[in-house]
Write a protein that holds these residues in place. Structure first.
Motif, PDB file in Angstrom:
ATOM      1  N   GLN A  11       0.801  -1.230   0.000  1.00  0.00           N
ATOM      2  CA  GLN A  11       0.000   0.000   0.000  1.00  0.00           C
ATOM      3  C   GLN A  11       0.831   1.276   0.000  1.00  0.00           C
ATOM      4  O   GLN A  11       0.263   2.364  -0.160  1.00  0.00           O
ATOM      5  N   CYS A  12       2.138   1.192   0.203  1.00  0.00           N
ATOM      6  CA  CYS A  12       2.919   2.368   0.595  1.00  0.00           C
ATOM      7  C   CYS A  12       3.616   3.041  -0.583  1.00  0.00           C
ATOM      8  O   CYS A  12       4.351   2.397  -1.335  1.00  0.00           O
ATOM      9  N   ARG A  63      13.846   5.685  -4.735  1.00  0.00           N
ATOM     10  CA  ARG A  63      14.816   4.748  -5.335  1.00  0.00           C
ATOM     11  C   ARG A  63      14.815   4.835  -6.866  1.00  0.00           C
ATOM     12  O   ARG A  63      14.871   3.833  -7.566  1.00  0.00           O
ATOM     13  N   GLY A  64      14.739   6.066  -7.367  1.00  0.00           N
ATOM     14  CA  GLY A  64      14.819   6.290  -8.807  1.00  0.00           C
ATOM     15  C   GLY A  64      13.532   6.068  -9.563  1.00  0.00           C
ATOM     16  O   GLY A  64      13.516   6.161 -10.798  1.00  0.00           O
ATOM     17  N   HIS A  65      12.436   5.829  -8.851  1.00  0.00           N
ATOM     18  CA  HIS A  65      11.140   5.590  -9.510  1.00  0.00           C
ATOM     19  C   HIS A  65      10.154   6.681  -9.098  1.00  0.00           C
ATOM     20  O   HIS A  65      10.041   7.021  -7.914  1.00  0.00           O
ATOM     21  N   LEU A  66       9.424   7.206 -10.054  1.00  0.00           N
ATOM     22  CA  LEU A  66       8.454   8.265  -9.807  1.00  0.00           C
ATOM     23  C   LEU A  66       7.339   7.763  -8.901  1.00  0.00           C
ATOM     24  O   LEU A  66       6.714   6.738  -9.188  1.00  0.00           O
ATOM     25  N   VAL A  67       7.076   8.479  -7.796  1.00  0.00           N
ATOM     26  CA  VAL A  67       5.967   8.119  -6.917  1.00  0.00           C
ATOM     27  C   VAL A  67       4.947   9.252  -6.775  1.00  0.00           C
ATOM     28  O   VAL A  67       3.877   9.048  -6.202  1.00  0.00           O
ATOM     29  N   TYR A  68       5.276  10.451  -7.303  1.00  0.00           N
ATOM     30  CA  TYR A  68       4.311  11.546  -7.280  1.00  0.00           C
ATOM     31  C   TYR A  68       4.651  12.526  -8.378  1.00  0.00           C
ATOM     32  O   TYR A  68       5.819  12.852  -8.610  1.00  0.00           O
ATOM     33  N   ASP A  69       3.618  12.999  -9.066  1.00  0.00           N
ATOM     34  CA  ASP A  69       3.758  14.029 -10.093  1.00  0.00           C
ATOM     35  C   ASP A  69       2.655  15.048  -9.854  1.00  0.00           C
ATOM     36  O   ASP A  69       1.467  14.694  -9.829  1.00  0.00           O
ATOM     37  N   ALA A  70       3.018  16.310  -9.658  1.00  0.00           N
ATOM     38  CA  ALA A  70       2.027  17.330  -9.325  1.00  0.00           C
ATOM     39  C   ALA A  70       0.988  17.510 -10.420  1.00  0.00           C
ATOM     40  O   ALA A  70      -0.136  17.934 -10.147  1.00  0.00           O
ATOM     41  N   VAL A  71       1.344  17.205 -11.667  1.00  0.00           N
ATOM     42  CA  VAL A  71       0.411  17.356 -12.777  1.00  0.00           C
ATOM     43  C   VAL A  71      -0.546  16.174 -12.846  1.00  0.00           C
ATOM     44  O   VAL A  71      -1.763  16.335 -12.915  1.00  0.00           O
ATOM     45  N   GLN A  72       0.006  14.967 -12.815  1.00  0.00           N
ATOM     46  CA  GLN A  72      -0.843  13.782 -12.967  1.00  0.00           C
ATOM     47  C   GLN A  72      -1.259  13.181 -11.635  1.00  0.00           C
ATOM     48  O   GLN A  72      -2.075  12.250 -11.592  1.00  0.00           O
ATOM     49  N   GLY A  73      -0.754  13.701 -10.515  1.00  0.00           N
ATOM     50  CA  GLY A  73      -1.075  13.125  -9.214  1.00  0.00           C
ATOM     51  C   GLY A  73      -0.456  11.742  -9.095  1.00  0.00           C
ATOM     52  O   GLY A  73       0.734  11.559  -9.313  1.00  0.00           O
ATOM     53  N   PHE A  74      -1.294  10.769  -8.793  1.00  0.00           N
ATOM     54  CA  PHE A  74      -0.817   9.388  -8.635  1.00  0.00           C
ATOM     55  C   PHE A  74      -1.343   8.478  -9.745  1.00  0.00           C
ATOM     56  O   PHE A  74      -1.199   7.259  -9.660  1.00  0.00           O
ATOM     57  N   GLU A  75      -1.913   9.093 -10.767  1.00  0.00           N
ATOM     58  CA  GLU A  75      -2.482   8.303 -11.857  1.00  0.00           C
ATOM     59  C   GLU A  75      -1.401   7.469 -12.538  1.00  0.00           C
ATOM     60  O   GLU A  75      -0.366   7.993 -12.974  1.00  0.00           O
ATOM     61  N   GLY A  76      -1.623   6.172 -12.611  1.00  0.00           N
ATOM     62  CA  GLY A  76      -0.680   5.271 -13.271  1.00  0.00           C
ATOM     63  C   GLY A  76       0.550   4.940 -12.451  1.00  0.00           C
ATOM     64  O   GLY A  76       1.436   4.220 -12.939  1.00  0.00           O
ATOM     65  N   ILE A  77       0.630   5.432 -11.216  1.00  0.00           N
ATOM     66  CA  ILE A  77       1.795   5.172 -10.356  1.00  0.00           C
ATOM     67  C   ILE A  77       1.403   4.152  -9.281  1.00  0.00           C
ATOM     68  O   ILE A  77       0.435   4.351  -8.542  1.00  0.00           O
ATOM     69  N   GLN A  78       2.159   3.070  -9.221  1.00  0.00           N
ATOM     70  CA  GLN A  78       1.873   2.018  -8.254  1.00  0.00           C
ATOM     71  C   GLN A  78       2.718   2.219  -6.995  1.00  0.00           C
ATOM     72  O   GLN A  78       3.846   2.703  -7.074  1.00  0.00           O
ATOM     73  N   PRO A  79       2.197   1.837  -5.837  1.00  0.00           N
ATOM     74  CA  PRO A  79       3.004   1.975  -4.606  1.00  0.00           C
ATOM     75  C   PRO A  79       4.222   1.059  -4.653  1.00  0.00           C
ATOM     76  O   PRO A  79       4.112  -0.114  -4.997  1.00  0.00           O
ATOM     77  N   SER A  80       5.379   1.620  -4.317  1.00  0.00           N
ATOM     78  CA  SER A  80       6.622   0.847  -4.371  1.00  0.00           C
ATOM     79  C   SER A  80       7.443   0.969  -3.085  1.00  0.00           C
ATOM     80  O   SER A  80       8.611   0.581  -3.036  1.00  0.00           O
TER      81      SER A  80
END
Length: 466
Positions: A132-133, A445-462
């Motif tokens: 979940q994190c 760890r080099g992976h996108l976890v937040y984008d102010a434009v797209q929010g969390f769309e398409g980003i999985q918790p890692s």
């Protein structure tokens, strides 16, 4: 520049990078092996795209005039799952943290059910958190009456330290400790690689003062402030430092200091070289009791927000090094427990929700006081990582550390709105404020976890459980 396989390399470069020990941001280029998530090289110069012809465009980040900050560490959050997940949970809480450039949080042992006072309870919390994190999550354990036999096992299981209360916590499953309980626990802990954290309020008020608080207007913030005067913190810290002299090898920590009157006690303990550290919170540095309107329980927290002159003294102590670090003490609840309809502050739940706003809050207030972003990163990343025993991997952009960072625009201003909050119960005393400085992207760890434009769309918790 060291090279991993091109497809496993993320490069981030810019003119304004906050590097360890620097007093100002400077040009630098980071290379992160995204397979391991580790920073493999830091060059003290900006690199052009042509220097990395073999990596895809989306794995080369040029921050331009934005700042590159190390991932921050919030060492005091209440995520409340399992048991009170309607208050907050790992998914929403870590999303909110990531939106503010925080890449690791340390969860407090209470407000979840069960509390983190035994290894089976810790495992229940970890089981709830897995998958979940959006940030990494570490855990504090708890000291309550009678659980001293569980402390060593909890250290072995990975908790970063232990929190106790010297005053009632507000939840029945996490009772406060008395001095005899503390002596037993401290004797058990003194040879362990751990830290004892104190909610430092000791309730020894005379009965007539308590009676006054009960009879005064419960919607007036001053009534609440009078019920928890600075003396409660000073008395608690006096007890803590006297106990620490009996167990001088045990690291101790004061959570959420609000009372400037306790600072002489803290300075005296530090002058004796006692291993004592101290945190304060965004709300004590950014809010003043004189500005709190009547009937607004969203400002209630324990210990209370105090007067402006007290706030100024806390800032002086933070800048001077008497206070070590700044945390959120994100302590949410469902809206009905805040008594928003009748405005009864005295019986409302005490806690302020802040995850996602801390960096902007501290920058906005710090600008008035000549504070630099490098100082803020030290208070919110370097020192909090050290406090939580994460200093070998978190809080700094160094080779061998986790590749956690954010792209931050110090010049963007935004208004705090309910819609812009990412934690579960969207209630905050900061709503309506205009803040300076905003995180545009956060990487774990080099992976996108937040984008102010797209929010969390398409980003999985890692995020990992530390």
């Amino acid at each position: 520049m060291a090279h991993a396989a091109a497809t496993a390399l993320l490069v981030c470069t810019g003119d304004k990078v906050v590097l360890p020990g620097a007093s100002d941001p400077q040009p630098a280029t980071l290379a992160i092996d995204t397979t391991t998530g580790i920073i493999i090289d830091v060059q003290h110069a900006r690199s052009g795209r042509s220097a990395f012809p073999d990596i895809p465009d989306d794995q080369f980040i040029d921050a331009g005039d934005r700042l590159i900050l190390p991932g921050l560490v919030d060492a005091h959050v209440h995520l409340n799952e399992p048991g009170r997940t309607d208050w907050e949970g790992f998914l929403t809480g870590t999303r909110a943290a990531a939106s503010g450039g925080v890449t690791a949080v340390v969860d407090m042992p209470l407000n979840s059910i069960p509390p983190t006072t035994t290894v089976p309870n810790l495992e229940a919390k970890r089981a709830a958190a897995r998958g979940q994190c959006y940030t990494d999550v570490a855990f504090w354990g708890g000291v309550i009456p009678g659980n001293q036999s569980h402390l060593k096992a909890l250290v072995d299981a990975g908790v970063k330290g232990f929190k106790c209360f010297l005053i009632e916590s507000g939840v029945e499953e996490f009772p406060c400790v008395q001095e005899p309980d503390l002596k037993v626990a401290m004797a058990e802990m003194q040879d362990l690689p751990t830290t004892l954290l104190f909610h430092a309020e000791l309730d020894q008020l005379p009965s007539d003062q308590e009676e006054h608080s009960r009879s005064a207007d419960p919607t007036d913030y001053q009534t609440f402030l009078d019920s928890r005067p600075q003396r409660l913190e000073a008395d608690a810290i006096s007890l803590i430092t006297s106990l620490q002299e009996q167990y001088p090898s045990l690291k101790c920590h004061i959570v959420h200091l609000s009372a400037a009157s306790a600072l002489p006690l803290i300075r005296a303990a530090k002058s004796k070289k006692l291993p004592l550290t101290v945190e304060t919170c965004f709300h004590y540095l950014c809010l003043s009791s004189q500005d709190i309107p009547k009937g607004h329980p969203e400002f209630k927290c324990c210990p209370p927000i105090r007067e402006g002159v007290n706030r100024d003294a806390l800032w002086e102590a933070l800048i001077g090094g008497d206070i070590d670090c700044v945390v959120s003490d994100h302590s949410p609840c469902v809206a009905e427990l805040k008594n928003l309809v009748d405005g009864d502050i005295m019986s409302a739940w005490g806690g302020i929700s802040t995850l996602g706003l801390g960096l902007s809050l501290l920058w906005t207030e710090g600008l008035k006081r000549g504070v630099t972003i490098c100082q803020i990163v030290d208070w919110m990343g370097v020192k909090t990582a050290a406090h939580a025993n994460l200093a070998s991997t978190k809080g700094q952009l160094r080779v061998g550390f986790d590749g956690d960072f954010s792209i931050w625009n110090p010049d963007t201003s935004f208004k705090v709105t309910k819609e812009g909050l990412n934690f579960k119960n969207k209630l905050s005393p900061y709503e309506g404020l205009v803040l300076q400085g905003r995180v545009e992207k956060t990487y774990l760890r080099g992976h996108l976890v937040y984008d102010a434009v797209q929010g969390f769309e398409g980003i999985q918790p890692s995020g990992k459980l530390l």
